[in-house]
Design an enzyme around this catalytic site. Structure first.
Site, PDB file in Angstrom:
ATOM      1  N   PHE B 134       0.997  -0.983   0.095  1.00 55.54           N
ATOM      2  CA  PHE B 134      -0.091  -0.207   0.178  1.00 55.54           C
ATOM      3  C   PHE B 134       0.947   1.273  -0.036  1.00 55.54           C
ATOM      4  O   PHE B 134       1.980   1.256   0.727  1.00 55.54           O
ATOM      5  CB  PHE B 134      -0.860  -0.029   1.215  1.00 55.54           C
ATOM      6  CG  PHE B 134      -1.791   1.239   1.338  1.00 55.54           C
ATOM      7  CD1 PHE B 134      -2.906   1.017   0.543  1.00 55.54           C
ATOM      8  CD2 PHE B 134      -1.395   2.365   1.958  1.00 55.54           C
ATOM      9  CE1 PHE B 134      -4.124   2.142   0.435  1.00 55.54           C
ATOM     10  CE2 PHE B 134      -2.523   3.278   1.914  1.00 55.54           C
ATOM     11  CZ  PHE B 134      -3.561   3.186   1.106  1.00 55.54           C
ATOM     12  N   ASP B 203       3.035  -4.999   8.511  1.00 57.30           N
ATOM     13  CA  ASP B 203       1.701  -4.389   8.427  1.00 57.30           C
ATOM     14  C   ASP B 203       0.386  -5.028   8.235  1.00 57.30           C
ATOM     15  O   ASP B 203       0.337  -5.818   7.406  1.00 57.30           O
ATOM     16  CB  ASP B 203       1.703  -3.194   7.179  1.00 57.30           C
ATOM     17  CG  ASP B 203       0.410  -2.235   6.889  1.00 57.30           C
ATOM     18  OD1 ASP B 203      -0.395  -2.945   7.550  1.00 57.30           O
ATOM     19  OD2 ASP B 203       0.685  -1.403   6.537  1.00 57.30           O
ATOM     20  N   TYR B 228      -9.702   0.250  11.822  1.00 52.50           N
ATOM     21  CA  TYR B 228     -11.026   0.801  11.074  1.00 52.50           C
ATOM     22  C   TYR B 228     -11.724  -0.214  10.119  1.00 52.50           C
ATOM     23  O   TYR B 228     -12.576  -0.110   9.535  1.00 52.50           O
ATOM     24  CB  TYR B 228     -11.034   2.320  10.596  1.00 52.50           C
ATOM     25  CG  TYR B 228      -9.967   2.659   9.636  1.00 52.50           C
ATOM     26  CD1 TYR B 228      -9.803   2.367   8.406  1.00 52.50           C
ATOM     27  CD2 TYR B 228      -8.923   3.393  10.151  1.00 52.50           C
ATOM     28  CE1 TYR B 228      -8.438   2.654   7.646  1.00 52.50           C
ATOM     29  CE2 TYR B 228      -7.523   3.732   9.558  1.00 52.50           C
ATOM     30  CZ  TYR B 228      -7.628   3.397   8.198  1.00 52.50           C
ATOM     31  OH  TYR B 228      -6.577   3.786   7.525  1.00 52.50           O
ATOM     32  N   LYS B 229     -10.847  -1.137   9.793  1.00 54.91           N
ATOM     33  CA  LYS B 229     -11.173  -2.093   8.776  1.00 54.91           C
ATOM     34  C   LYS B 229     -12.137  -3.284   9.534  1.00 54.91           C
ATOM     35  O   LYS B 229     -13.087  -3.180  10.174  1.00 54.91           O
ATOM     36  CB  LYS B 229     -10.176  -2.637   7.922  1.00 54.91           C
ATOM     37  CG  LYS B 229      -9.391  -1.580   7.235  1.00 54.91           C
ATOM     38  CD  LYS B 229      -8.080  -2.012   6.261  1.00 54.91           C
ATOM     39  CE  LYS B 229      -7.309  -0.847   5.785  1.00 54.91           C
ATOM     40  NZ  LYS B 229      -8.209  -0.295   4.871  1.00 54.91           N
ATOM     41  N   ARG B 377     -12.849  -4.526  -5.672  1.00 57.81           N
ATOM     42  CA  ARG B 377     -12.515  -5.299  -4.243  1.00 57.81           C
ATOM     43  C   ARG B 377     -13.591  -5.564  -3.569  1.00 57.81           C
ATOM     44  O   ARG B 377     -14.633  -4.708  -3.408  1.00 57.81           O
ATOM     45  CB  ARG B 377     -11.791  -4.176  -3.514  1.00 57.81           C
ATOM     46  CG  ARG B 377     -10.253  -4.275  -3.811  1.00 57.81           C
ATOM     47  CD  ARG B 377      -9.373  -3.786  -2.898  1.00 57.81           C
ATOM     48  NE  ARG B 377     -10.079  -2.777  -1.776  1.00 57.81           N
ATOM     49  CZ  ARG B 377      -9.456  -2.208  -0.834  1.00 57.81           C
ATOM     50  NH1 ARG B 377      -8.078  -2.495  -0.332  1.00 57.81           N
ATOM     51  NH2 ARG B 377      -9.902  -1.116  -0.191  1.00 57.81           N
TER      52      ARG B 377
END
Lengths: 402, 402
Positions: B134, B203, B228-229, B377
């Site tokens: 990312f 990560d 937050y995922k 996605r």
């Protein structure tokens, strides 16, 4: 039971009442959630603005709960850091497009100081830091110096004009001293830093929202500040970073997160910084804290910072007089300068048993704070503290220390 | 109108119903605020846990509004970063005392990577970074390399065992690839990094809360992740930093804010780091976002990550089969590995007109996201997505692309 029956000096009690009656900011108190406590700790955590709870509820239940991911666009989440920055801008004398909100003050000190050193270039090998700074600024400055290969030199703010020179890359200063409440001369010190060809970085934590700052007017290069003190943004609300417009193209961030990329959703491997204040962003903004702050800032609509400053000085003057009347001579000693030009919006009193005195003050409904080892701090927030509060605080202090 | 009348393949519709009936995690859906939308974007922003709104209201109205400054102690604000870290710990296979919550993922990547390089010592002059990372990890790694005087070399995760060597200080890897959903082999890659005497920084943004991580078991040195995922902490909720217990004394932070001082309220000029995970703290924690996260984590009480993983794999398997049945062959191509050992909890489908297809899917009540330039996605969050949702998503996708 009237005020005077409870031990007040009649002249001070009536002066307080008259000052409150004449106070043009008086009505703003209604915009905060307050009780009978005299809250003189707004220089640490501002009181809750009445707008905030309903706004936060909307953010949680509707924006997050119903719109979910769509809120990044539809609820303006993505642009919040610069939008809220523009809302803070007039309070610190900045034109739009120079402030972004996000991260903590410490993280912003790191960004600002490293960026300032990089602007100064290789030839300048030292950073000056306020020797009386709030500790985190000093710790972070040490790290910035270490990571950019510069020396760090602590200097009393008054000595900066003599200390700054052609070796100096940047100078990190506090606008108001967190401990004593001393206001430093931002225009003169910034000019002295510039005269030496260095960059001035100011920490506004204890001044923004309490007095005029004039960032643009005085040519400040970079500045940081928190939003949970006089700006009432809530516990740990995100801090902000100011980068003077002319310097933004040269702002080379040590924390070049994807939010500061020219095309953040391009998902490119190479970093290319966006133009403008957004260059100070790093990662995904903490939306709940940030939008609570946005609601809190609405209280400032139509409020003049000059009027706030005038009331602040009147309150700290009055407090010092009341302390003189109620507290036995020598029992406390003011560390806060008498001259208006050198005073922020707090009064610090040195007192041998300060920790114990503050405990008893709080039990009696007067909330200030204690700073190790011997300082009583009282913050005067003109938006919601009145003159009767000031008189009562000094009176209770007198009772407690006897 | 039954499902099959709306165009479903009867076998898939009944399989979905049977799988939902047999799903031991089914009841957890009630713990979230959801509607008729099929929400397959929990890998970007998790849905709102039902506990959160009342908790946030209490934090705002009572803790901030009534207790004000007292809440730093009385409401446990000050200790929230490590307390919430301990709550996340079992979800990523960590014993207590190794995780602190705070700052963004990007800022934590900077802390972790600089600290890892410093642990490795002067003799090691390069950092390896996942070439498919990312983007923000890559940008921050570049800055960490620049500021520590190391070279940065992008390497495909599979090539790390060959690339890592005695020049390597640290390797920054993603547990699950944000774009393709590929799961990397954390135990084997960590072992390869260690065999070369380097430090492994992981990560976990796209794996924590979706599958077992086993930080302690596999000897990971440092790790970061967002909340937050799959952890449903809310938009921009604070990230976390894991520092393996044995390395904490050597964790030399590039962001030594006052919250990581051994005696933060001593207000000392010299920095002296606290022991333990708290050493990863920086500035004042953003309490509103942080305590929303704490409430969100309650949903995990008694939930086994292994059960979550089993359901996740069953759902992604089922989704791929449904896509095979509903979407014309060749119209989309899965980028997500077929092997379970290489699959995270999302399915990525390459599709020429992915941007347009995702818009139409969202209009039809199936929410995934689009990653530039051509990727659809779909994230499968086992706590609140069911098999009927999976079948419906694939069916609507089939209709949309025809």
């Amino acid at each position: 039971m009237s005020e005077t029956e409870r031990g007040g000096v009649p002249e001070l009690v009536s002066e307080a009442a008259e000052s409150d009656a004449a106070d043009a900011l008086r009505g703003l108190r209604e915009r905060f959630v307050l009780d009978e406590v005299v809250y003189l700790d707004g220089n640490s955590l501002g009181a809750l603005p009445a707008e905030v709870p309903a706004r936060v509820e909307d953010v949680v239940r509707r924006q997050w709960g119903e719109l979910r991911i769509r809120s990044w666009e539809e609820s303006g989440w993505w642009t919040a850091p610069e939008r809220i920055g523009d809302r803070i801008a007039p309070l610190v004398g900045a034109a739009r497009g120079q402030i972004v909100v996000g991260d903590s003050t410490s993280v912003n000190v790191f960004k600002a100081l490293v960026a300032a050193v990089r602007m100064a270039g290789e030839g300048r090998d030292e950073i000056l830091v306020d020797a009386t700074t709030f500790p985190t600024d000093g710790y972070i400055a040490e790290s910035a110096a270490r990571m950019t290969g510069r020396a760090l030199r602590p200097v009393a703010p008054a000595d900066v004009p003599d200390a700054v020179g052609d070796r100096t890359a940047a100078v990190l200063l506090n606008h108001v001293d967190y401990r004593t409440g001393r206001l430093h001369d931002l225009p003169a010190l910034t000019a002295a830093v510039h005269a030496a060809g260095a960059y001035a970085v100011w920490d506004l934590c204890h001044s923004a929202g309490a007095l005029p700052v004039g960032l643009d007017e005085h040519g400040v290069d970079l500045a940081v500040g928190c939003t949970y003190k006089y700006l009432n943004g809530g516990p740990g609300a995100p801090a902000y970073l100011y980068v003077r417009a002319e310097l933004q193209d040269r702002f080379d961030s040590p924390l070049p997160g994807w939010n500061s990329h020219a095309e953040p959703f391009g998902m490119r491997a190479g970093y290319e910084p966006v133009a403008g204040a957004r260059r100070g962003r790093v990662g995904t903004p903490d939306i709940l804290s940030m939008l609570a702050l946005e609601a809190a800032l609405e209280v400032w609509d139509g409020v003049s910072v000059e009027a706030v400053r005038a009331k602040s000085l009147a309150m700290t003057d009055f407090f010092l007089r009341c302390v003189g009347a109620y507290v036995p001579q020598g029992r406390v000693v003011s560390l806060t300068p008498a001259a208006h030009a050198e005073r922020g919006s707090q009064v610090a009193l040195r007192c041998d048993d300060a920790g114990d005195v503050m405990k008893r003050l709080i039990e009696r409904g007067v909330v200030g704070d204690f700073r190790h080892p011997d300082v009583l701090r009282f913050g005067f927030t003109p938006l919601y503290v009145g003159f009767a509060d000031v008189e009562r605080a000094a009176r209770v202090l007198g009772e407690v220390v006897r």
